[in-house]
Design a protein around this motif. Structure first.
Motif, PDB file in Angstrom:
ATOM      1  N   ASN A 176       0.729   7.776 -13.396  1.00  0.00           N
ATOM      2  CA  ASN A 176       0.836   6.353 -13.784  1.00  0.00           C
ATOM      3  C   ASN A 176       0.012   5.637 -12.876  1.00  0.00           C
ATOM      4  OD1 ASN A 176       2.979   7.068 -15.313  1.00  0.00           O
ATOM      5  ND2 ASN A 176       4.713   6.462 -13.654  1.00  0.00           N
ATOM      6  N   HIS A 177      -0.240   5.881 -11.756  1.00  0.00           N
ATOM      7  CA  HIS A 177      -1.340   5.160 -10.986  1.00  0.00           C
ATOM      8  C   HIS A 177      -2.853   5.759 -10.895  1.00  0.00           C
ATOM      9  CE1 HIS A 177       2.603   4.232  -9.341  1.00  0.00           C
ATOM     10  NE2 HIS A 177       2.169   2.885  -9.001  1.00  0.00           N
ATOM     11  N   ARG A 205     -10.772   0.896  -7.741  1.00  0.00           N
ATOM     12  CA  ARG A 205      -9.427   0.759  -7.965  1.00  0.00           C
ATOM     13  C   ARG A 205      -8.876   1.339  -6.415  1.00  0.00           C
ATOM     14  NH1 ARG A 205      -8.726   4.490 -11.486  1.00  0.00           N
ATOM     15  NH2 ARG A 205      -8.807   2.865 -13.493  1.00  0.00           N
ATOM     16  N   TYR A 225      -5.928   3.248  -4.231  1.00  0.00           N
ATOM     17  CA  TYR A 225      -4.778   4.138  -4.161  1.00  0.00           C
ATOM     18  C   TYR A 225      -3.885   3.825  -2.816  1.00  0.00           C
ATOM     19  CZ  TYR A 225      -7.635   5.663  -7.933  1.00  0.00           C
ATOM     20  OH  TYR A 225      -8.376   6.032  -9.101  1.00  0.00           O
ATOM     21  N   ALA A 266       0.675   3.023  -4.994  1.00  0.00           N
ATOM     22  CA  ALA A 266       0.566   1.728  -5.759  1.00  0.00           C
ATOM     23  C   ALA A 266      -0.877   1.517  -6.061  1.00  0.00           C
ATOM     24  CB  ALA A 266       1.181   0.300  -4.886  1.00  0.00           C
ATOM     25  N   ASN A 267      -1.344   0.757  -6.785  1.00  0.00           N
ATOM     26  CA  ASN A 267      -2.745   0.499  -6.977  1.00  0.00           C
ATOM     27  C   ASN A 267      -2.822  -1.064  -6.048  1.00  0.00           C
ATOM     28  OD1 ASN A 267      -2.507   1.750  -9.860  1.00  0.00           O
ATOM     29  ND2 ASN A 267      -3.624   2.862  -8.354  1.00  0.00           N
ATOM     30  N   LYS A 311       3.564   1.064 -13.056  1.00  0.00           N
ATOM     31  CA  LYS A 311       2.773   0.745 -11.864  1.00  0.00           C
ATOM     32  C   LYS A 311       3.402  -0.060 -10.936  1.00  0.00           C
ATOM     33  CE  LYS A 311      -1.183  -0.099 -13.464  1.00  0.00           C
ATOM     34  NZ  LYS A 311      -2.642  -0.467 -13.564  1.00  0.00           N
ATOM     35  N   ASN A 312       3.130   0.247  -9.833  1.00  0.00           N
ATOM     36  CA  ASN A 312       3.354  -0.629  -8.691  1.00  0.00           C
ATOM     37  C   ASN A 312       2.108  -1.222  -8.188  1.00  0.00           C
ATOM     38  OD1 ASN A 312       6.283  -0.044  -8.273  1.00  0.00           O
ATOM     39  ND2 ASN A 312       5.309   2.001  -7.259  1.00  0.00           N
TER      40      ASN A 312
END
Length: 536
Positions: free
Chosen positions: A177-178, A476, A478, A492-493, A526-527
């Motif tokens: 998801n991330h 990105r 992480y 989270a991203n 996603k967070n």
């Protein structure tokens, strides 16, 4: 109740390393052929010192009755153990054990330990453990659009593509998801967590890693089996300077702090019992004794681990291997700690209270996966052959000289350590080799924070990394964090560009800083984490 005393003492009698450095397609060899070459080099090594003229490489080859293979990344085979036995001219009926491992860098040590145990139990007479990669040749063929390479074994069509540590699928759920979970993501997260735990500045940590890998590069420069042998070693300044040739992969690791996998390398070990080695006329000063091994694994999902500055699997594997071998750490003269990224040897050194820079004892014999070459899952097979070579070369033949190889796999997940010596095992149980791996397959007795798939609220950053594109721009972040309200962990991203810039700065330590986490409105799987709550 103690198990039965193992009746045979296992010894290593032959080692072989093969390097195919030729750039010509006509010289390209597939992994199975490189393994065959390495085994034949190892058999010649075993026979070279034998006092009996009947002990020949061909005779030893015909006597092989146990074959273990570390699975390769390069080429998908349907039944590599049988293929290799066929190339060795062995009949199925004469080979008591044939096995190919799963993917993971701990497998050379794990397979070696298993082979030593079979010899000790009298289950086999002459055991071979081997592995190989031909990723440099494969890359050349791929660039020329010649796949499969001419003359290579027909690939297993059930395998969609060759294996890659960076393109393999991420595990479903939180990681996918991330978009996080590849080795290039997870090891930097541990480096950052380890740095913050030691209260080390980002700049000092960066310089430490560059200097350590510069020391490794000098070792590889002098190692004839290394992929970079004879090439001028990279200096700390070039390793630590981000440039077009040394682009940032995931903070804080530029390219030269990542494993280099495009190599054509193979290695093999030949084991037998001390009694059989005597019958073969191989002198005792050529024997090296496996003393014992141990290994286990941390949770496969990095977010389900106790922290990001230690590895229970590394600590327990090292300690259990020493205990099984009847050694303490001060009795070990030589180490080779796996080094796909700087964090692995750093964690091992911290456990043994060894400095990572200018250590009083070697912590690598090869020069690391960047400079020696990241031979897929098989790097530590080369560490084992290097250890045997170094112990044989000890000038004091009457002294007990001992070594330890730590093999690592996955995302700091799978660990296995094996000890070796110029003298046989001396432990209270009187056994010639440990009856079994003393550790459980997985570590399950550590406390781990609860992990929330979806998180909202004020939070503290626990660790992080930032992935970069080929153009050098950050793509990105992480993030792993903890909610202040209940201590639960989340992944989270980054939530905004300002947070992304803070995470690639060397000026201020982001770990331990407060921020805010929320569920992404556009992708609710996603967070997103931000240091600036107002932006949420």
């Amino acid at each position: 109740m103690a198990g039965p005393t193992l009746r045979e003492t296992p010894v290593v009698i032959g080692i072989g390393d093969v390097k195919n450095r030729s750039p010509h397609a006509s010289d390209a060899r597939e992994p199975a052929d490189l393994m065959l070459q390495a085994i034949q080099v190892a058999l010649a090594d075993a026979a070279a010192s034998a006092s009996k003229p009947t002990t020949t490489p061909a005779g030893l080859q015909a006597a092989i009755d146990s074959v273990d293979i570390v699975r390769n990344w390069t080429w998908p085979y349907s039944d590599l153990p049988s293929l290799l036995c066929e190339k060795l001219g062995l009949r199925d009926a004469d080979v008591k054990h044939k096995f190919e491992s799963e993917h993971s860098g701990d497998k050379p040590a794990k397979l070696f330990d298993g082979a030593a145990r079979r010899v000790a139990k009298g289950e086999c007479m002459l055991a071979v453990v081997t592995g190989a990669e031909a990723l440099a040749s494969l890359s050349a063929f791929a660039a020329a659009k010649k796949l499969p390479p001419p003359g290579w074994t027909t690939p297993d069509r059930s395998v969609e593509s060759v294996f890659s540590p960076t393109t393999r699928s991420l595990r479903d759920g939180i990681g996918a998801n991330h978009s996080v979970g590849a080795p290039i993501h997870v090891y930097p997260m541990y480096e950052n967590g380890f740095r913050a735990h030691r209260h080390q500045s980002i700049e000092d940590n960066w310089n430490e890693s560059a200097q350590m890998y510069a020391e490794y590069a000098k070792i590889a420069e002098r190692n004839p089996h290394a992929w970079n042998y004879g090439k001028p070693a990279e200096a700390a300044q070039s390793i630590g300077t981000v440039s077009k040739k040394n682009r940032m992969i995931c903070f804080p690791y530029p390219l030269l702090m990542n494993a280099f996998n495009s190599v054509n390398l193979s290695a093999a070990c030949v084991l037998t019992s001390a009694s059989h080695a005597r019958e073969l006329g191989i002198p005792e000063d050529r024997w090296i004794y496996p003393l014992g091994g141990a290994g286990t694994q941390d949770h496969i999902d990095f977010w389900e681990r106790p922290n990001f500055y230690s590895s229970p699997a590394i600590s327990r594997s090292l300690d259990a291997a020493l205990e099984a071998s009847g050694l303490d750490k001060d009795q070990v003269d030589l180490f080779d700690f796996y080094s796909c990224f700087p964090i692995v040897p750093k964690i091992a050194c911290q456990h043994f209270n060894l400095p990572v820079l200018h250590p009083p004892k070697p912590i690598t014999l090869l020069g690391g996966l960047t400079s020696f070459g990241g031979a897929g899952n098989n790097y530590s097979m080369h560490a084992i052959t290097a250890m045997i070579r170094a112990l044989r070369a000890s000038p004091n033949k009457s002294a007990r000289i001992s070594g330890l190889v730590l093999a690592n796999g996955g995302n700091l997940t799978y660990q296995f350590a094996v000890c070796f010596s110029t003298k046989p095992r001396m432990t209270p149980d009187g056994a010639a080799y440990p009856e079994k791996n003393p550790l459980p397959p997985k570590i399950t007795d550590v406390r781990v924070p609860r992990v929330d798939a979806h998180a909202e609220g004020e939070a503290v950053l626990e660790t992080y990394t930032v992935e970069f594109g080929r153009d050098g721009s950050p793509l990105r972040a992480y993030v792993v964090g903890r909610l202040k309200s209940n201590g639960h962990r989340f992944v989270a991203n980054h939530g905004d560009s300002s947070t992304l810039q803070h995470l690639i700065s060397k000026e201020v330590e982001p770990i331990g800083r407060s921020g805010w986490v929320r569920v992404d409105e556009e992708d609710k799987r996603k967070n997103l984490f931000s240091f600036e709550g107002a932006r949420l």
